[in-house]
Every structure is written in C-alpha cells, then in structure tokens.
Design a protein around this motif. Structure first.
Motif, PDB file in Angstrom:
ATOM      1  N   THR A 149     -57.979-139.137 -10.073  1.00 38.10           N
ATOM      2  CA  THR A 149     -56.821-139.613  -9.312  1.00 38.10           C
ATOM      3  C   THR A 149     -57.034-141.035  -8.804  1.00 38.10           C
ATOM      4  N   THR A 184     -50.613-133.495 -12.070  1.00 32.50           N
ATOM      5  CA  THR A 184     -49.374-132.900 -11.567  1.00 32.50           C
ATOM      6  C   THR A 184     -48.467-133.961 -10.963  1.00 32.50           C
ATOM      7  N   GLN A 185     -47.170-133.620 -10.825  1.00 35.84           N
ATOM      8  CA  GLN A 185     -46.233-134.556 -10.214  1.00 35.84           C
ATOM      9  C   GLN A 185     -46.604-134.795  -8.753  1.00 35.84           C
ATOM     10  N   GLU A 186     -47.056-133.773  -8.071  1.00 36.57           N
ATOM     11  CA  GLU A 186     -47.461-133.917  -6.673  1.00 36.57           C
ATOM     12  C   GLU A 186     -48.580-134.937  -6.526  1.00 36.57           C
ATOM     13  N   LEU A 187     -49.504-134.916  -7.480  1.00 32.47           N
ATOM     14  CA  LEU A 187     -50.612-135.874  -7.478  1.00 32.47           C
ATOM     15  C   LEU A 187     -50.078-137.304  -7.606  1.00 32.47           C
ATOM     16  N   GLU A 209     -47.162-138.460  -6.771  1.00 36.26           N
ATOM     17  CA  GLU A 209     -46.344-138.903  -5.624  1.00 36.26           C
ATOM     18  C   GLU A 209     -47.175-139.634  -4.581  1.00 36.26           C
ATOM     19  N   SER A 210     -48.492-139.402  -4.608  1.00 36.61           N
ATOM     20  CA  SER A 210     -49.363-140.070  -3.628  1.00 36.61           C
ATOM     21  C   SER A 210     -50.040-141.312  -4.209  1.00 36.61           C
ATOM     22  N   GLU A 269     -48.116-132.186 -16.289  1.00 33.73           N
ATOM     23  CA  GLU A 269     -46.825-131.604 -15.904  1.00 33.73           C
ATOM     24  C   GLU A 269     -45.686-132.448 -16.488  1.00 33.73           C
ATOM     25  N   THR A 281     -42.611-133.049 -15.875  1.00 36.26           N
ATOM     26  CA  THR A 281     -41.718-133.826 -15.008  1.00 36.26           C
ATOM     27  C   THR A 281     -42.274-135.208 -14.678  1.00 36.26           C
ATOM     28  N   ILE A 282     -43.568-135.403 -14.900  1.00 34.08           N
ATOM     29  CA  ILE A 282     -44.168-136.723 -14.647  1.00 34.08           C
ATOM     30  C   ILE A 282     -43.540-137.773 -15.564  1.00 34.08           C
TER      31      ILE A 282
END
Length: 409
Positions: free
Chosen positions: A233, A254-257, A259-260, A279, A281-282
């Motif tokens: 990351t 992941t998309q959550e990853l 976002e940060s 993922e 959606t990325i």
C-alpha cells in the motif's frame, strides 16, 4: 470404461463465472479424493488454471456419472444455471482435446507453454493423492510428451507467449512504453515470477512483494527488488504499473485501500489471478486503468506462427496415434494371451502321443515340451501381432473374434 471430461475456460465464461469453480492446489487434492470415492469413477485428475477448470475421469460406462453434478456438489452449488458454460467431451474427443491443450494449441494465447507445466503439475498432484488410474496416468504422460516434443522441435517465432508478454504487447500497441516505468508485482508464485522477469527484461524498474522477507530464503527474479507484502500500500503511489498474480482467495487490492491513497499520477493495474486479486470497482476510479485475464488475446495468427502450429499439430497427431495403439492393445492383449494359451495347448495335445512313443529320458522329454511351448507361443504372437500391424483396427478385431471362436466349446 470410458474417458470423460468437463471443462470451462476463457472462451466459454467470463472470469467471475470461472472463479466460482476454481481450485487452489490444496483444494484440488481434497476434491480429487472425494471425486474418486463417487460411484462410477475409477480415477480422476483436476486441472485448474487462471484460464480454465477441467475435470478428467475414467468412468464406468454402466453408471455414467455426471461430472458437472459432481463438481457442483464439491463446490456447494445447487443452481443448474452454470451448466451452459461447460463443455463435456468423451473418449476420442476428450483425448484429442488434452493433447492439443497440453501443446499450447488451445490456450488464450496460441503456443504458450505455461499450460505444459500446469498439466504436469495436475498429474503430479493426482499421483500424490492416489487418484490417477492407469489409463489417465498414461494419457497425461503421453500428452506431456507431445508438449515437450513441440517445445524442443517447434520453437514458436514470437518468443515466450505468456499472458504477461501479451499484456505488454497490448499496452505497447496502445502507446504505453514499459521501459523505465516503476512496477510492482504482488505475488512470488510461478506467474508472479514470470511477470516480474518479463517486466524487468522489458526495461522496467521492478519490485516484488514477498510474504516473509528473509534474505536468501525467498527467491525473486534476478534484477528485481523486494518488499514485504504488507508494504504494498505504501509503495503503490510510487508505481506506474502494478501486477497482482497470487493464489489468494481474497483481494490483494481493495477499493477501500485505494480510498486512503494519494495517487499523483496515472496507474495501470493488471490482474492475472482467478479468482480476481484486484477488486473490479477500482477500475472506475479516476486515473486508474484496470486489466484482467480476459483483456488480452491474439487478434490474428501471424503467418510464421501458423506454420509452426501446423508442425505442432503433426506432432500431436503422431503422439495421439501412439496413445490409441496403447489403449487398444491394453484391451486386446488379454484376449490374445488366451488365444495363445489355447493354441499352445492344442499343439501339445496333437504331439503328445508322438512324444510319448519317442525314446528319450523323461527329463529330456519335459525340456522338449517346454521348448515347444515357448516356440509355439512366439510363432502365435508373431502371426497375431503381424495381423495387427498389417490390417486396420476393425479388420484386426474381427480376426481376433474369429480366432476366439475356434476354441469356444
């Protein structure tokens, strides 16, 4: 007994459907053991790769098991809607498919040789779990032999046609230059190593993630750097391109990853895993271009490659003929042995009176009978197998049936 297979691949189903039926190495071993315990299955081999899932089995003709239903049972899938994505093959059609597949002639990228290793590993795993019977053992070994013969005798002119090579080729056609780009490869398995080495050879600055960073223990391709998997990351914002190729059942990105993350330049992501590593959606995020396994294929076959494929096809045909000879001989040899035994006994009965009236020591008479038996057996073998070599299979089988009737009571 018949040879049966079912399969799903990149031509028949999108990546998310294929992922439902994919197996890890550990799961494949357990699944083969369960399959072999099912009614009507003598032996089985599971081939699970990024592009395909195939189940091979030698089956009882009277039971006729459904490999699709057995697979769904293994996967806990009750819905029949996925049946349309599978193709079933049996006997000659199935054998031909495996030979062409192992030779790289049915791959997403024609001529790629990674499938040869995957078929060898599938057979090796079946051996470890004692699920490959004699017929599947010989079939897979001969298919691998054909693949090796093609690899040494028919070098494909366009180099090593693996998926990552085609990915780089596709990017170059779109104007993207890999040379000088900073790249990260997530995963240090077979495909991850190929991806890292290929990118490095193309002039990229490549860093590979490893699960445990212990110098000298985890090998990575020469010229590449390494970081801990947990640092991926932090390293992403520095990358121009990232490839993920793991056997993980979970997303590595992941998309959550994302976002940060603070990305200051465009990023290309290439997902070479099934099930997916990244993922989906990325791919909709600004500045990110996402490719998966279904993004890369050859639009046309170059003329020189076509010639090589024809030469490879000739080798496949020859090796298949050798397998069929073995398979046919496997069924017919016991019958020939019975005919030979009956014929030798017939000869003994006919000369018994002559030998009894011939003056000689009993030990010499016994030795003479043994010599006659051996000679008669060799002559009968020569006659029968001579017929096999000079007649077509149908005519030869008719001859065998005729010889069997001679000694029927």
């Amino acid at each position: 007994m018949s040879i049966s297979m079912i399969g799903i691949d990149h031509n028949m189903a999108p990546i998310d459907i294929r992922a439902l039926f994919a197996f890890t190495k550990k799961n494949a071993g357990e699944a083969m053991e369960r399959l072999k315990e099912m009614k009507g299955i003598y032996g089985c081999v599971i081939l699970s790769t990024c592009n395909r899932l195939e189940i091979w089995a030698s089956v009882d003709d009277e039971v006729c098991p459904s490999l699709y239903e057995d697979l769904c049972s293994l996967k806990g899938i009750e819905d029949d809607k996925y049946r349309k994505y599978f193709v079933a093959r049996q006997d000659r059609e199935a054998v031909e498919h495996l030979f062409y597949l192992t030779s790289g002639l049915k791959s997403q990228i024609l001529g790629e040789d990674q499938i040869l290793t995957q078929v060898k590993e599938a057979l090796s795993l079946a051996r470890e779990h004692y699920t490959a019977d004699g017929v599947l053992e010989v079939l897979f070994r001969m298919a691998v032999t054909a693949g090796k013969k093609i690899k040494t005798e028919v070098p494909f002119s366009h180099g090593n046609p693996s998926v990552i090579h085609q990915a780089i080729h596709t990017l170059e056609k779109e104007g993207y230059v890999v040379q000088g780009k900073r790249c990260m490869v997530i995963g240090n398995g077979e495909m991850g190593k190929v991806a890292a080495q290929t990118l490095q050879e193309a002039g990229a600055d490549v860093t590979v993630t490893v699960r445990q960073y212990r110098s000298g223990v985890v090998n990575i391709p020469f010229g590449c750097k390494r970081i801990n998997y947990g640092e991926r990351t932090d390293y992403l914002p520095e990358c121009d391109l990232a490839v993920s190729a793991t056997a993980s059942p979970n997303f590595t990105l992941t998309q959550e990853l994302f976002e940060s993350l603070n990305l200051t330049k465009p990023l290309i992501l290439i997902d070479l895993a099934v099930p997916r590593d990244i993922e989906p959606t990325i791919g909709a995020l600004e500045g990110i271009t996402l490719y998966d396994m279904d993004s890369f294929h050859m639009d046309e076959t170059p003329e020189e490659l076509q010639k090589n494929l024809e030469a490879a096809g000739s080798i496949v045909s020859s090796q298949m003929d050798e397998f069929y000879q073995w398979l046919d001989g496997r069924d017919i040899i016991p019958r020939i042995q019975e005919i030979k035994a009956e014929a030798v006994n017939d000869l003994n009965l006919r000369i018994a009176k002559i030998l009894k009236s011939t003056p000689m020591e009993e030990s010499h008479r016994k030795k003479l009978l043994e010599t006659v038996d051996t000679a008669a057996g060799k002559v009968i073998n020569k006659l029968i197998f001579g017929l096999r070599d000079s007649l077509n299979q149908e005519a030869f089988l008719e001859c065998v049936e005729g010889l069997e009737k001679i000694y029927e009571e």
